[in-house]
Design a protein around this motif. Sequence first.
Motif, PDB file in Angstrom:
ATOM      1  N   LYS A   1       0.833  -1.195   0.000  1.00 27.96           N
ATOM      2  CA  LYS A   1       0.000   0.000   0.000  1.00 27.96           C
ATOM      3  C   LYS A   1       0.873   1.252   0.000  1.00 27.96           C
ATOM      4  O   LYS A   1       2.100   1.176   0.045  1.00 27.96           O
ATOM      5  CB  LYS A   1      -0.931   0.000   1.219  1.00 27.96           C
ATOM      6  CG  LYS A   1      -2.003  -1.084   1.200  1.00 27.96           C
ATOM      7  CD  LYS A   1      -2.937  -0.945   2.385  1.00 27.96           C
ATOM      8  CE  LYS A   1      -3.990  -2.042   2.419  1.00 27.96           C
ATOM      9  NZ  LYS A   1      -4.969  -1.887   1.331  1.00 27.96           N
TER      10      LYS A   1
ATOM     11  N   THR B   1      -6.878   0.976   7.516  1.00 31.43           N
ATOM     12  CA  THR B   1      -6.309  -0.136   6.747  1.00 31.43           C
ATOM     13  C   THR B   1      -7.211  -1.363   6.666  1.00 31.43           C
ATOM     14  O   THR B   1      -6.895  -2.303   5.941  1.00 31.43           O
ATOM     15  CB  THR B   1      -4.966  -0.565   7.373  1.00 31.43           C
ATOM     16  OG1 THR B   1      -5.194  -0.989   8.733  1.00 31.43           O
ATOM     17  CG2 THR B   1      -3.973   0.584   7.365  1.00 31.43           C
TER      18      THR B   1
ATOM     19  N   ARG C   1     -10.328  -1.639   5.504  1.00 32.14           N
ATOM     20  CA  ARG C   1     -11.255  -1.710   4.369  1.00 32.14           C
ATOM     21  C   ARG C   1     -10.488  -2.040   3.094  1.00 32.14           C
ATOM     22  O   ARG C   1      -9.359  -1.578   2.896  1.00 32.14           O
ATOM     23  CB  ARG C   1     -12.024  -0.397   4.201  1.00 32.14           C
ATOM     24  CG  ARG C   1     -13.041  -0.174   5.307  1.00 32.14           C
ATOM     25  CD  ARG C   1     -13.889   1.055   5.045  1.00 32.14           C
ATOM     26  NE  ARG C   1     -14.732   0.915   3.868  1.00 32.14           N
ATOM     27  CZ  ARG C   1     -15.919   0.312   3.864  1.00 32.14           C
ATOM     28  NH1 ARG C   1     -16.395  -0.226   4.965  1.00 32.14           N
ATOM     29  NH2 ARG C   1     -16.641   0.254   2.756  1.00 32.14           N
ATOM     30  N   THR C   2     -11.118  -2.830   2.228  1.00 27.32           N
ATOM     31  CA  THR C   2     -10.501  -3.249   0.969  1.00 27.32           C
ATOM     32  C   THR C   2     -11.331  -2.738  -0.198  1.00 27.32           C
ATOM     33  O   THR C   2     -12.557  -2.897  -0.214  1.00 27.32           O
ATOM     34  CB  THR C   2     -10.394  -4.782   0.888  1.00 27.32           C
ATOM     35  OG1 THR C   2      -9.607  -5.256   1.985  1.00 27.32           O
ATOM     36  CG2 THR C   2      -9.745  -5.211  -0.420  1.00 27.32           C
ATOM     37  N   TYR C   3     -10.665  -2.141  -1.167  1.00 31.66           N
ATOM     38  CA  TYR C   3     -11.351  -1.594  -2.339  1.00 31.66           C
ATOM     39  C   TYR C   3     -11.875  -2.727  -3.219  1.00 31.66           C
ATOM     40  O   TYR C   3     -11.175  -3.702  -3.494  1.00 31.66           O
ATOM     41  CB  TYR C   3     -10.389  -0.721  -3.139  1.00 31.66           C
ATOM     42  CG  TYR C   3     -11.013  -0.099  -4.370  1.00 31.66           C
ATOM     43  CD1 TYR C   3     -11.704   1.102  -4.282  1.00 31.66           C
ATOM     44  CD2 TYR C   3     -10.910  -0.721  -5.613  1.00 31.66           C
ATOM     45  CE1 TYR C   3     -12.279   1.678  -5.402  1.00 31.66           C
ATOM     46  CE2 TYR C   3     -11.484  -0.152  -6.740  1.00 31.66           C
ATOM     47  CZ  TYR C   3     -12.168   1.045  -6.623  1.00 31.66           C
ATOM     48  OH  TYR C   3     -12.743   1.599  -7.732  1.00 31.66           O
TER      49      TYR C   3
ATOM     50  N   ARG D   1      -4.965  -0.167  -2.713  1.00 23.84           N
ATOM     51  CA  ARG D   1      -5.549   1.137  -2.397  1.00 23.84           C
ATOM     52  C   ARG D   1      -5.799   1.275  -0.900  1.00 23.84           C
ATOM     53  O   ARG D   1      -6.164   0.321  -0.223  1.00 23.84           O
ATOM     54  CB  ARG D   1      -6.855   1.338  -3.162  1.00 23.84           C
ATOM     55  CG  ARG D   1      -6.691   1.270  -4.666  1.00 23.84           C
ATOM     56  CD  ARG D   1      -7.892   1.869  -5.357  1.00 23.84           C
ATOM     57  NE  ARG D   1      -7.911   1.577  -6.774  1.00 23.84           N
ATOM     58  CZ  ARG D   1      -8.693   2.195  -7.651  1.00 23.84           C
ATOM     59  NH1 ARG D   1      -9.528   3.131  -7.241  1.00 23.84           N
ATOM     60  NH2 ARG D   1      -8.657   1.877  -8.930  1.00 23.84           N
ATOM     61  N   LEU D   2      -5.627   2.494  -0.424  1.00 32.51           N
ATOM     62  CA  LEU D   2      -5.753   2.794   0.997  1.00 32.51           C
ATOM     63  C   LEU D   2      -6.984   3.671   1.222  1.00 32.51           C
ATOM     64  O   LEU D   2      -7.160   4.695   0.561  1.00 32.51           O
ATOM     65  CB  LEU D   2      -4.492   3.510   1.485  1.00 32.51           C
ATOM     66  CG  LEU D   2      -4.409   3.883   2.963  1.00 32.51           C
ATOM     67  CD1 LEU D   2      -4.420   2.628   3.836  1.00 32.51           C
ATOM     68  CD2 LEU D   2      -3.139   4.699   3.210  1.00 32.51           C
ATOM     69  N   PHE D   3      -7.825   3.267   2.164  1.00 35.33           N
ATOM     70  CA  PHE D   3      -9.063   3.999   2.451  1.00 35.33           C
ATOM     71  C   PHE D   3      -8.791   5.141   3.424  1.00 35.33           C
ATOM     72  O   PHE D   3      -7.938   5.039   4.314  1.00 35.33           O
ATOM     73  CB  PHE D   3     -10.090   3.048   3.065  1.00 35.33           C
ATOM     74  CG  PHE D   3     -11.409   3.699   3.384  1.00 35.33           C
ATOM     75  CD1 PHE D   3     -12.301   4.035   2.382  1.00 35.33           C
ATOM     76  CD2 PHE D   3     -11.753   3.976   4.698  1.00 35.33           C
ATOM     77  CE1 PHE D   3     -13.519   4.635   2.671  1.00 35.33           C
ATOM     78  CE2 PHE D   3     -12.967   4.573   5.006  1.00 35.33           C
ATOM     79  CZ  PHE D   3     -13.850   4.901   3.987  1.00 35.33           C
TER      80      PHE D   3
ATOM     81  N   THR E   1     -14.762  10.739   2.092  1.00 36.44           N
ATOM     82  CA  THR E   1     -14.381   9.329   2.003  1.00 36.44           C
ATOM     83  C   THR E   1     -13.696   9.098   0.665  1.00 36.44           C
ATOM     84  O   THR E   1     -14.035   9.736  -0.335  1.00 36.44           O
ATOM     85  CB  THR E   1     -15.602   8.395   2.107  1.00 36.44           C
ATOM     86  OG1 THR E   1     -16.588   8.784   1.136  1.00 36.44           O
ATOM     87  CG2 THR E   1     -16.222   8.439   3.494  1.00 36.44           C
TER      88      THR E   1
ATOM     89  N   TRP F   1     -10.260   6.749  -1.645  1.00 38.11           N
ATOM     90  CA  TRP F   1      -9.183   5.769  -1.774  1.00 38.11           C
ATOM     91  C   TRP F   1      -7.985   6.421  -2.443  1.00 38.11           C
ATOM     92  O   TRP F   1      -8.138   7.228  -3.352  1.00 38.11           O
ATOM     93  CB  TRP F   1      -9.641   4.580  -2.622  1.00 38.11           C
ATOM     94  CG  TRP F   1     -10.814   3.849  -2.053  1.00 38.11           C
ATOM     95  CD1 TRP F   1     -12.134   4.120  -2.265  1.00 38.11           C
ATOM     96  CD2 TRP F   1     -10.773   2.729  -1.170  1.00 38.11           C
ATOM     97  NE1 TRP F   1     -12.920   3.234  -1.572  1.00 38.11           N
ATOM     98  CE2 TRP F   1     -12.111   2.365  -0.890  1.00 38.11           C
ATOM     99  CE3 TRP F   1      -9.731   1.993  -0.589  1.00 38.11           C
ATOM    100  CZ2 TRP F   1     -12.434   1.302  -0.055  1.00 38.11           C
ATOM    101  CZ3 TRP F   1     -10.053   0.928   0.245  1.00 38.11           C
ATOM    102  CH2 TRP F   1     -11.391   0.593   0.501  1.00 38.11           C
TER     103      TRP F   1
ATOM    104  N   GLY G   1     -12.621   9.920  -4.656  1.00 38.17           N
ATOM    105  CA  GLY G   1     -13.479   9.857  -3.482  1.00 38.17           C
ATOM    106  C   GLY G   1     -14.674  10.776  -3.598  1.00 38.17           C
ATOM    107  O   GLY G   1     -15.012  11.256  -4.686  1.00 38.17           O
TER     108      GLY G   1
END
Length: 204
Positions: free
Chosen positions: A70, A130, A132-134, A144-146, A173, A175, A184
Motif C-alpha cells: 500500500k 487499513t 477496508r478493501t477496495y 488502495r488505501l481507504f 471518504t 481511496w 473519493g
Amino acid sequence: MPYRHTPKNGFVLLLVLVIAILMLLYFLQINTLFAPGLPSESVGIEGRPWALAELLIPGGEDVKLPGRGKLKLDIPFTITAPVRRNDAERGEIVIAFNTDGRIRANWRCDYEQAGAIYCVDAPISGNIHTKRTYRDESGKDKGRLFFIAKGRYMKTPAGETDGGGEKGTCWLTGWIGPDRGIQGFITLTQNQQWAAVYAFEKSQ
C-alpha cells in the motif's frame, strides 16, 4: 346466508390493499420528502458515510499505518483534486496526508445557482484506515488505501459576512493508491435524512 365472492367484493379488497401499501410507503418516506435540500442521488456508502463513523479514530489514539503493497506514509504530502457534481465544476479539495496516518483537508468552491453566487467552505479532518478493501466490478484491489474524515461546512451568498447561510456536516471518504492516484466523495448533510454528494478524482 352464506358469503359469496363477487367481482365487487374482490375489487374492494384490492382497493383496501393498495391504500394500505400507499400509506405505508408514505409514512416511510415522509421525512425524506420534506427534509431540507436535495435527497441523496447515491445508493452507495458515499450517500450515507455516517454509517462508517466508527472508523474515525479519536485524537490521542494511534492510527494503524499501511503495510506492504500500500501507499507509504514516510513523508507528509498534499494532493489537490478538482471536485464535480454531475457535470458541474465545484472547486477543489486539498488533502494533506501526514506520517502518523492523520489527514486534514479543505474544500472551497464558488458557484452560481438561480442567479446568485454561493461560497462553500469545509475544513475536514480524519484518518486513513487499513481494514477496508477496495472492490469494484473487476474485483479487489488491496493496493488502495481507504481514508475518512469529518468536519463542518458553511454555504453563504457571496459577500455576506454576518455568519448566516447554510451550515451542516461534511464527510470525506475515498481511496488513494500506491502511486498517489486518488478518488473519493464529499458528502454534505444537515440531518442524515438527505445528502448532497460531490466527486473528486486525480490520477498521478
